[in-house]
Design an enzyme around this catalytic site. Structure first.
Site, PDB file in Angstrom:
ATOM      1  N   ARG A  89     -25.216   9.816  12.555  1.00 33.84           N
ATOM      2  CA  ARG A  89     -24.710   9.720  11.181  1.00 33.84           C
ATOM      3  C   ARG A  89     -23.409   8.920  11.208  1.00 33.84           C
ATOM      4  O   ARG A  89     -22.756   8.847  12.249  1.00 33.84           O
ATOM      5  CB  ARG A  89     -24.392  11.112  10.613  1.00 33.84           C
ATOM      6  CG  ARG A  89     -25.585  12.033  10.493  1.00 33.84           C
ATOM      7  CD  ARG A  89     -26.490  11.614   9.338  1.00 33.84           C
ATOM      8  NE  ARG A  89     -27.565  12.572   9.143  1.00 33.84           N
ATOM      9  CZ  ARG A  89     -28.696  12.581   9.835  1.00 33.84           C
ATOM     10  NH1 ARG A  89     -28.917  11.693  10.792  1.00 33.84           N
ATOM     11  NH2 ARG A  89     -29.633  13.497   9.568  1.00 33.84           N
TER      12      ARG A  89
ATOM     13  N   ASP B  54       5.167  -5.252   6.000  1.00 31.03           N
ATOM     14  CA  ASP B  54       5.639  -6.589   6.384  1.00 31.03           C
ATOM     15  C   ASP B  54       5.809  -7.540   5.205  1.00 31.03           C
ATOM     16  O   ASP B  54       6.808  -8.254   5.093  1.00 31.03           O
ATOM     17  CB  ASP B  54       4.618  -7.249   7.332  1.00 31.03           C
ATOM     18  CG  ASP B  54       4.740  -6.712   8.748  1.00 31.03           C
ATOM     19  OD1 ASP B  54       5.603  -5.849   8.969  1.00 31.03           O
ATOM     20  OD2 ASP B  54       3.960  -7.161   9.599  1.00 31.03           O
TER      21      ASP B  54
ATOM     22  N   ASP C  51      -0.693   2.541   8.354  1.00 31.56           N
ATOM     23  CA  ASP C  51      -1.307   1.780   9.454  1.00 31.56           C
ATOM     24  C   ASP C  51      -0.454   1.722  10.721  1.00 31.56           C
ATOM     25  O   ASP C  51      -0.954   1.358  11.780  1.00 31.56           O
ATOM     26  CB  ASP C  51      -1.603   0.347   8.999  1.00 31.56           C
ATOM     27  CG  ASP C  51      -2.478   0.318   7.758  1.00 31.56           C
ATOM     28  OD1 ASP C  51      -3.309   1.227   7.617  1.00 31.56           O
ATOM     29  OD2 ASP C  51      -2.323  -0.605   6.934  1.00 31.56           O
TER      30      ASP C  51
ATOM     31  N   THR D 122       3.874   2.702   5.628  1.00 32.64           N
ATOM     32  CA  THR D 122       2.457   2.341   5.654  1.00 32.64           C
ATOM     33  C   THR D 122       1.743   3.293   6.603  1.00 32.64           C
ATOM     34  O   THR D 122       2.298   3.622   7.657  1.00 32.64           O
ATOM     35  CB  THR D 122       2.214   0.886   6.100  1.00 32.64           C
ATOM     36  OG1 THR D 122       0.837   0.748   6.477  1.00 32.64           O
ATOM     37  CG2 THR D 122       3.057   0.456   7.277  1.00 32.64           C
TER      38      THR D 122
ATOM     39  N   GLU E 111     -11.209   0.559  11.312  1.00 27.91           N
ATOM     40  CA  GLU E 111     -11.827  -0.321  10.293  1.00 27.91           C
ATOM     41  C   GLU E 111     -11.686  -1.802  10.631  1.00 27.91           C
ATOM     42  O   GLU E 111     -12.483  -2.622  10.190  1.00 27.91           O
ATOM     43  CB  GLU E 111     -11.243  -0.047   8.904  1.00 27.91           C
ATOM     44  CG  GLU E 111      -9.780  -0.456   8.748  1.00 27.91           C
ATOM     45  CD  GLU E 111      -9.243  -0.297   7.327  1.00 27.91           C
ATOM     46  OE1 GLU E 111     -10.024  -0.123   6.384  1.00 27.91           O
ATOM     47  OE2 GLU E 111      -8.001  -0.356   7.178  1.00 27.91           O
TER      48      GLU E 111
ATOM     49  N   ASP F 116       1.577  -0.458  11.555  1.00 29.23           N
ATOM     50  CA  ASP F 116       1.474  -1.818  12.095  1.00 29.23           C
ATOM     51  C   ASP F 116       2.755  -2.630  11.883  1.00 29.23           C
ATOM     52  O   ASP F 116       2.714  -3.845  11.747  1.00 29.23           O
ATOM     53  CB  ASP F 116       0.262  -2.543  11.469  1.00 29.23           C
ATOM     54  CG  ASP F 116       0.342  -2.616   9.963  1.00 29.23           C
ATOM     55  OD1 ASP F 116       1.252  -1.999   9.366  1.00 29.23           O
ATOM     56  OD2 ASP F 116      -0.513  -3.287   9.354  1.00 29.23           O
TER      57      ASP F 116
ATOM     58  N   GLY G 269       0.825  -1.212   0.000  1.00 26.91           N
ATOM     59  CA  GLY G 269       0.000   0.000   0.000  1.00 26.91           C
ATOM     60  C   GLY G 269       0.854   1.255   0.000  1.00 26.91           C
ATOM     61  O   GLY G 269       1.897   1.289   0.644  1.00 26.91           O
TER      62      GLY G 269
ATOM     63  N   ARG H  14      -6.121  -1.115   8.833  1.00 31.21           N
ATOM     64  CA  ARG H  14      -6.178  -2.574   8.664  1.00 31.21           C
ATOM     65  C   ARG H  14      -6.551  -3.241   9.985  1.00 31.21           C
ATOM     66  O   ARG H  14      -7.552  -2.889  10.579  1.00 31.21           O
ATOM     67  CB  ARG H  14      -4.864  -3.104   8.093  1.00 31.21           C
ATOM     68  CG  ARG H  14      -4.935  -3.187   6.573  1.00 31.21           C
ATOM     69  CD  ARG H  14      -4.027  -4.209   5.992  1.00 31.21           C
ATOM     70  NE  ARG H  14      -2.632  -3.889   6.177  1.00 31.21           N
ATOM     71  CZ  ARG H  14      -1.657  -4.427   5.477  1.00 31.21           C
ATOM     72  NH1 ARG H  14      -1.928  -5.309   4.532  1.00 31.21           N
ATOM     73  NH2 ARG H  14      -0.418  -4.117   5.703  1.00 31.21           N
TER      74      ARG H  14
ATOM     75  N   ARG I 163       0.982  -4.966  -6.113  1.00 31.71           N
ATOM     76  CA  ARG I 163       1.176  -6.228  -5.413  1.00 31.71           C
ATOM     77  C   ARG I 163       1.601  -7.242  -6.471  1.00 31.71           C
ATOM     78  O   ARG I 163       1.225  -7.139  -7.635  1.00 31.71           O
ATOM     79  CB  ARG I 163      -0.098  -6.626  -4.670  1.00 31.71           C
ATOM     80  CG  ARG I 163      -0.391  -5.585  -3.568  1.00 31.71           C
ATOM     81  CD  ARG I 163      -1.209  -6.087  -2.430  1.00 31.71           C
ATOM     82  NE  ARG I 163      -0.914  -5.351  -1.207  1.00 31.71           N
ATOM     83  CZ  ARG I 163      -1.511  -4.201  -0.828  1.00 31.71           C
ATOM     84  NH1 ARG I 163      -2.438  -3.663  -1.574  1.00 31.71           N
ATOM     85  NH2 ARG I 163      -1.178  -3.618   0.299  1.00 31.71           N
TER      86      ARG I 163
HETATM   87  P1  ADP Z   1       2.791  -4.815   2.567  1.00 29.49           P
HETATM   88  O1  ADP Z   1       4.198  -4.782   2.109  1.00 29.49           O
HETATM   89  O2  ADP Z   1       2.197  -3.439   2.675  1.00 29.49           O
HETATM   90  O3  ADP Z   1       2.609  -5.659   3.823  1.00 29.49           O
HETATM   91  P2  ADP Z   1       1.696  -6.985   0.941  1.00 29.49           P
HETATM   92  O4  ADP Z   1       1.553  -7.935   2.073  1.00 29.49           O
HETATM   93  O5  ADP Z   1       0.603  -6.930  -0.072  1.00 29.49           O
HETATM   94  O6  ADP Z   1       1.897  -5.480   1.412  1.00 29.49           O
HETATM   95  O7  ADP Z   1       3.052  -7.353   0.196  1.00 29.49           O
HETATM   96  C1  ADP Z   1       3.515  -6.588  -0.905  1.00 29.49           C
HETATM   97  C2  ADP Z   1       4.231  -7.494  -1.872  1.00 29.49           C
HETATM   98  O8  ADP Z   1       5.349  -8.112  -1.220  1.00 29.49           O
HETATM   99  C3  ADP Z   1       3.413  -8.665  -2.407  1.00 29.49           C
HETATM  100  O9  ADP Z   1       2.590  -8.309  -3.475  1.00 29.49           O
HETATM  101  C4  ADP Z   1       4.507  -9.610  -2.833  1.00 29.49           C
HETATM  102  O10 ADP Z   1       5.069  -9.187  -4.050  1.00 29.49           O
HETATM  103  C5  ADP Z   1       5.547  -9.415  -1.738  1.00 29.49           C
HETATM  104  N1  ADP Z   1       5.351 -10.418  -0.669  1.00 29.49           N
HETATM  105  C6  ADP Z   1       4.426 -10.401   0.326  1.00 29.49           C
HETATM  106  N2  ADP Z   1       4.519 -11.505   1.100  1.00 29.49           N
HETATM  107  C7  ADP Z   1       5.516 -12.257   0.575  1.00 29.49           C
HETATM  108  C8  ADP Z   1       6.084 -13.525   0.895  1.00 29.49           C
HETATM  109  N3  ADP Z   1       5.647 -14.253   1.924  1.00 29.49           N
HETATM  110  N4  ADP Z   1       7.074 -13.983   0.116  1.00 29.49           N
HETATM  111  C9  ADP Z   1       7.531 -13.255  -0.924  1.00 29.49           C
HETATM  112  N5  ADP Z   1       7.033 -12.060  -1.287  1.00 29.49           N
HETATM  113  C10 ADP Z   1       6.042 -11.558  -0.564  1.00 29.49           C
END
Ligand code: ADP
Length: 321
Positions: free
Chosen positions: A245, A103, A128, A126, A223, A130, A11, A172, A72
């Protein structure tokens, strides 16, 4: 000359551009070459590389979103895809990769590095907040400021009409935006995933507020608990005469010019990430803890647990009696 790559993944968050600028400028200052990779890990596979120079990052410090775009990339979870990505990085001469994201993005960076030897450094971006290893993430402060701006506006109209308002904020599964925006926005009630809540107690608090002639009742809802519409229904069932509201702030919290706090945090983190690459470090996440920029091994960073600020939550209850 060593070449590094930079991408944003997951994100988007306000301040990501400030971090990209800090990486590019610090790298060039130290004699490195930088390639921007578009659309996160997907951009590696699609060969979307851009040579970055000092002016590639001019005029972006104040802009929300990410100039490198984000996406993603599910297939990056496969080992053979990461192997292919490492080969593509190699053909572009990239020895170090800085990943701005959450993460999931760090998990991808850790695997890419441990399997293929590409040096990776993560920067937490992020709204969030988090990410356990860091007290604050890039974008969180701006999102909170956007949320309180909206709360202030809703409070004006709530007071005029003597209404109750539910304001659903993002986060999230975490309640940091709700907690900070709720306290800073003077909410009467804050509902978070980290704290047990009871609908009857909430209705009692509203009833008590009406008796003591409160002009409005601001309920900030994270949320990750339930939707504003669902909470609205639950309250109406118990207080059918209440003028109520609900508003879901949604994606406005993800955009906008980054706050001073986020610009400075992003600048410091971006610069530190480059220093780590120069020190030949890999699989590290840059964080801020107790107001100091630190770095941790990605695996241990991912297994950390962040202490939720229950004191701030208790304070919010005292200040909203
Ligand atoms: P964020 O980084 O905000 O937590 P995502 O969890 O959607 O967002 O992860 C972003 C991108 O990181 C994914 O689309 C993927 O390309 C990669 N990714 C996420 N988890 C894994 C994983 N377990 N192994 C390898 N690549 C990952």
């Amino acid at each position: 000359m060593k070449t590094i790559g930079i991408l944003t993944s997951g994100g988007d968050a306000p301040g990501m551009n400030a971090a990209i600028r800090a990486v590019v400028r610090t790298a060039i200052y130290n004699g490195l070459k930088v390639k921007g990779i578009m659309r996160g890990y997907a951009g590696i596979l699609q060969g979307e590389f851009i040579d970055m120079n000092l002016s590639s990052v001019a005029d972006i410090l104040q802009r929300g979103g990410t100039i490198l775009r984000t996406a993603r990339c599910e297939e990056f979870k496969q080992k053979e895809v990461r192997k292919k990505a490492a080969e593509i990085l190699k053909t572009h001469g990239i020895e170090g990769l800085i990943v701005i994201g959450g993460d999931g993005s760090f998990r991808g960076a850790q695997l890419l590095s441990s399997e293929t030897g590409v040096n990776t450094i993560g920067i937490p971006g992020t709204i969030d907040n988090d990410i356990s290893c860091s007290d604050y993430t890039i974008g969180f402060d701006t999102a909170c400021n956007t949320a309180i701006d909206a709360i202030n506006k809703i409070r004006d109209t709530a007071t005029s009409h003597e209404r109750a308002n539910i304001i659903e904020v993002m986060g999230r599964n975490a309640g940091y935006i709700a907690l900070y925006a709720g306290v800073a926005g003077g909410a009467e009630i804050i509902i978070l995933p980290e704290v047990q809540w009871n609908i009857n107690e909430i209705c009692e608090k509203i009833t008590y507020g009406i008796k003591r002639k409160k002009l409005h009742h601001i309920i900030v809802l994270a949320e990750g608990v339930i939707s504003a519409a669902e909470l609205d229904k639950m309250i109406r069932e118990r207080l059918p005469k209440l003028d109520l509201r609900h508003t879901t702030l949604g994606y406005i919290q993800r955009g906008g010019a980054p706050s001073v706090m986020d610009r400075i945090l992003a600048s410091k983190m971006g610069a530190r990430a480059v220093e780590l690459i120069l020190e030949n470090k890999s699989q590290r996440v840059v964080s801020i803890r107790n107001n100091k920029i630190v770095d941790d091994d990605i695996n241990s960073a991912l297994s950390m647990k962040k202490e939720f600020n229950y004191n701030l939550y208790e304070l919010s209850k005292i200040l909203s009696i």
